[in-house]
Design a protein around this motif. Structure first.
Motif, PDB file in Angstrom:
ATOM      1  N   TYR A 116      -6.385  -1.335  -3.958  1.00 39.28           N
ATOM      2  CA  TYR A 116      -5.648  -0.070  -3.887  1.00 39.28           C
ATOM      3  C   TYR A 116      -4.378  -0.100  -4.739  1.00 39.28           C
ATOM      4  N   ASN A 117      -3.784  -1.259  -4.894  1.00 43.66           N
ATOM      5  CA  ASN A 117      -2.549  -1.386  -5.668  1.00 43.66           C
ATOM      6  C   ASN A 117      -2.751  -1.104  -7.153  1.00 43.66           C
ATOM      7  N   TYR A 118      -4.010  -1.043  -7.604  1.00 39.94           N
ATOM      8  CA  TYR A 118      -4.262  -0.738  -9.010  1.00 39.94           C
ATOM      9  C   TYR A 118      -4.338   0.759  -9.279  1.00 39.94           C
ATOM     10  N   PHE A 119      -4.654   1.555  -8.275  1.00 39.49           N
ATOM     11  CA  PHE A 119      -4.814   2.988  -8.533  1.00 39.49           C
ATOM     12  C   PHE A 119      -4.071   3.881  -7.546  1.00 39.49           C
ATOM     13  N   GLY A 120      -3.500   3.337  -6.480  1.00 33.59           N
ATOM     14  CA  GLY A 120      -2.913   4.171  -5.440  1.00 33.59           C
ATOM     15  C   GLY A 120      -1.397   4.169  -5.377  1.00 33.59           C
ATOM     16  N   GLN A 167       1.790  -7.337 -14.954  1.00 32.61           N
ATOM     17  CA  GLN A 167       0.807  -7.639 -13.908  1.00 32.61           C
ATOM     18  C   GLN A 167       1.462  -7.669 -12.530  1.00 32.61           C
ATOM     19  N   LEU A 168       2.657  -8.207 -12.446  1.00 33.55           N
ATOM     20  CA  LEU A 168       3.351  -8.302 -11.164  1.00 33.55           C
ATOM     21  C   LEU A 168       3.843  -6.945 -10.676  1.00 33.55           C
ATOM     22  N   ASP A 169       3.865  -5.945 -11.557  1.00 32.55           N
ATOM     23  CA  ASP A 169       4.283  -4.613 -11.131  1.00 32.55           C
ATOM     24  C   ASP A 169       3.256  -3.967 -10.217  1.00 32.55           C
ATOM     25  N   HIS A 170       2.087  -4.584 -10.083  1.00 32.28           N
ATOM     26  CA  HIS A 170       1.089  -4.101  -9.130  1.00 32.28           C
ATOM     27  C   HIS A 170       1.327  -4.660  -7.729  1.00 32.28           C
ATOM     28  N   ILE A 171       2.323  -5.529  -7.585  1.00 30.01           N
ATOM     29  CA  ILE A 171       2.566  -6.209  -6.312  1.00 30.01           C
ATOM     30  C   ILE A 171       3.961  -5.853  -5.818  1.00 30.01           C
ATOM     31  N   HIS A 172       4.035  -5.274  -4.608  1.00 26.36           N
ATOM     32  CA  HIS A 172       5.314  -4.812  -4.062  1.00 26.36           C
ATOM     33  C   HIS A 172       5.412  -5.144  -2.578  1.00 26.36           C
ATOM     34  N   ASP A 173       6.547  -4.785  -1.991  1.00 26.88           N
ATOM     35  CA  ASP A 173       6.790  -5.135  -0.595  1.00 26.88           C
ATOM     36  C   ASP A 173       6.449  -3.980   0.345  1.00 26.88           C
ATOM     37  N   ILE A 174       6.636  -4.219   1.639  1.00 25.18           N
ATOM     38  CA  ILE A 174       6.288  -3.224   2.650  1.00 25.18           C
ATOM     39  C   ILE A 174       7.095  -1.943   2.473  1.00 25.18           C
ATOM     40  N   ALA A 175       8.381  -2.067   2.161  1.00 34.10           N
ATOM     41  CA  ALA A 175       9.219  -0.878   1.989  1.00 34.10           C
ATOM     42  C   ALA A 175       8.682   0.008   0.867  1.00 34.10           C
ATOM     43  N   TYR A 176       8.229  -0.605  -0.215  1.00 37.58           N
ATOM     44  CA  TYR A 176       7.655   0.143  -1.331  1.00 37.58           C
ATOM     45  C   TYR A 176       6.432   0.939  -0.863  1.00 37.58           C
ATOM     46  N   TRP A 177       5.537   0.281  -0.138  1.00 40.88           N
ATOM     47  CA  TRP A 177       4.312   0.949   0.284  1.00 40.88           C
ATOM     48  C   TRP A 177       4.573   2.015   1.350  1.00 40.88           C
ATOM     49  N   ARG A 178       5.576   1.793   2.167  1.00 41.87           N
ATOM     50  CA  ARG A 178       5.930   2.825   3.141  1.00 41.87           C
ATOM     51  C   ARG A 178       6.407   4.084   2.417  1.00 41.87           C
ATOM     52  N   ASN A 179       7.118   3.908   1.332  1.00 45.41           N
ATOM     53  CA  ASN A 179       7.584   5.046   0.536  1.00 45.41           C
ATOM     54  C   ASN A 179       6.413   5.769  -0.122  1.00 45.41           C
ATOM     55  N   ILE A 180       5.432   5.022  -0.603  1.00 45.99           N
ATOM     56  CA  ILE A 180       4.273   5.618  -1.271  1.00 45.99           C
ATOM     57  C   ILE A 180       3.408   6.396  -0.284  1.00 45.99           C
ATOM     58  N   VAL A 181       2.897   5.726   0.754  1.00 43.36           N
ATOM     59  CA  VAL A 181       1.958   6.400   1.657  1.00 43.36           C
ATOM     60  C   VAL A 181       2.674   7.343   2.614  1.00 43.36           C
ATOM     61  N   GLY A 182       3.956   7.097   2.864  1.00 51.72           N
ATOM     62  CA  GLY A 182       4.716   7.967   3.750  1.00 51.72           C
ATOM     63  C   GLY A 182       4.985   9.332   3.159  1.00 51.72           C
ATOM     64  N   ALA A 183       4.780   9.474   1.851  1.00 50.58           N
ATOM     65  CA  ALA A 183       4.979  10.767   1.193  1.00 50.58           C
ATOM     66  C   ALA A 183       3.804  11.714   1.416  1.00 50.58           C
ATOM     67  N   SER A 184       2.699  11.201   1.958  1.00 52.77           N
ATOM     68  CA  SER A 184       1.517  12.039   2.167  1.00 52.77           C
ATOM     69  C   SER A 184       1.787  13.121   3.210  1.00 52.77           C
ATOM     70  N   ARG A 185       1.326  14.322   2.916  1.00 53.71           N
ATOM     71  CA  ARG A 185       1.410  15.422   3.880  1.00 53.71           C
ATOM     72  C   ARG A 185       0.161  15.484   4.757  1.00 53.71           C
ATOM     73  N   GLY A 186      -0.894  14.785   4.339  1.00 56.50           N
ATOM     74  CA  GLY A 186      -2.172  14.917   5.027  1.00 56.50           C
ATOM     75  C   GLY A 186      -2.580  13.718   5.851  1.00 56.50           C
ATOM     76  N   ALA A 187      -1.745  12.676   5.887  1.00 57.45           N
ATOM     77  CA  ALA A 187      -2.106  11.474   6.639  1.00 57.45           C
ATOM     78  C   ALA A 187      -0.878  10.921   7.351  1.00 57.45           C
ATOM     79  N   GLU A 188      -1.107  10.297   8.487  1.00 61.77           N
ATOM     80  CA  GLU A 188      -0.040   9.623   9.209  1.00 61.77           C
ATOM     81  C   GLU A 188      -0.234   8.116   9.125  1.00 61.77           C
TER      82      GLU A 188
END
Length: 238
Positions: A116-120, A167-188
């Protein structure tokens, strides 16, 4: 944790099919308390050479669409048949994660292990590309390689022994992913947490003769693993 399901599979088979840290063990931990009913139609997104798809059918009783942009569907189907599965249980196809060829609300769930980190990483991806093909109330289970804390402003030299900054820019921490998926209006967000499998799955991968695994040994043998983890992201479509 114990990997009762993953340990049923032949070590050499796993090594011949995986493309990174052991995805069966990641998937077993990710789905330890899953909410997907048996017999559900599931998208294995970024399925690679298909071993995770086989795992989803045989161990959980799902009907699986094995979707990957880079693998050969014909070759994957021959592998599936060699594992005793047929097209009523598992369907391979070549698909771009940004142009998924499925009807609206087609899937009961989506599982995505180590891709998922490659396209999401776009905040719009979930709402615009993935959620439309998932039923309301359906779950998305994601495991991604991560960092224990963001180090992109000063990348450790150990990590740079095997990977460059791009290559390492595809790897991030929990705070980064919370910001990405937390922006969704259609998912919790149901859960977003560090996984326990990091050392175990890396050891399995580094034991492979795959040239990518051999290259990755440089960073890990130098202590690069102290900065890395795997992150579980569990979402539910509203």
């Amino acid at each position: 944790m114990e990997y009762a399901k993953s340990n049923r599979y032949d070590t050499e088979l796993i090594r011949s099919k995986i493309m990174g840290p052991n995805p069966l063990k990641l998937e077993e931990e990710l789905l330890a308390e899953h909410n997907i009913p048996a017999g559900a139609t599931v998208l294995d997104l970024g399925s690679g050479q298909g071993i995770t798809s086989v795992f989803l059918v045989r161990e959980y009783g799902f009907r699986v669409f094995a979707a990957d942009l880079w693998s050969d569907p014909g070759e994957n189907m021959r592998f599936f048949e060699s594992m005793g599965l047929d097209s009523g249980q598992i369907i391979p196809l070549r698909a771009d994660a940004h142009q998924l060829p499925f009807a609206e609300e087609f899937f009961d769930a989506v599982v995505c292990t180590d891709s998922y980190n490659y396209f999401g990483r776009d905040q719009q991806y979930l709402d615009e590309k993935l959620l439309p093909c998932l039923k309301h109330g359906g779950y998305i289970y994601i495991a991604v390689p991560g960092m224990k804390r963001d180090l992109h402003d000063a990348l450790p030299p150990e990590l740079l022994l095997s990977w460059n900054a791009e290559q390492l820019d595809h790897i991030h921490d929990i705070a980064y992913w919370r910001n990405i998926v937390g922006a969704s209006r259609g998912a919790e967000i149901v859960s977003l947490h560090e996984m326990n499998s990091n050392e175990e799955v890396w050891n399995d991968w580094l034991a492979c003769d795959n040239p990518y695994a051999i290259s990755d040994r440089k960073a890990m043998e130098a202590g690069g693993g102290q900065y890395l983890n795997f992150i579980a992201i569990i979402l539910r479509k509203l």
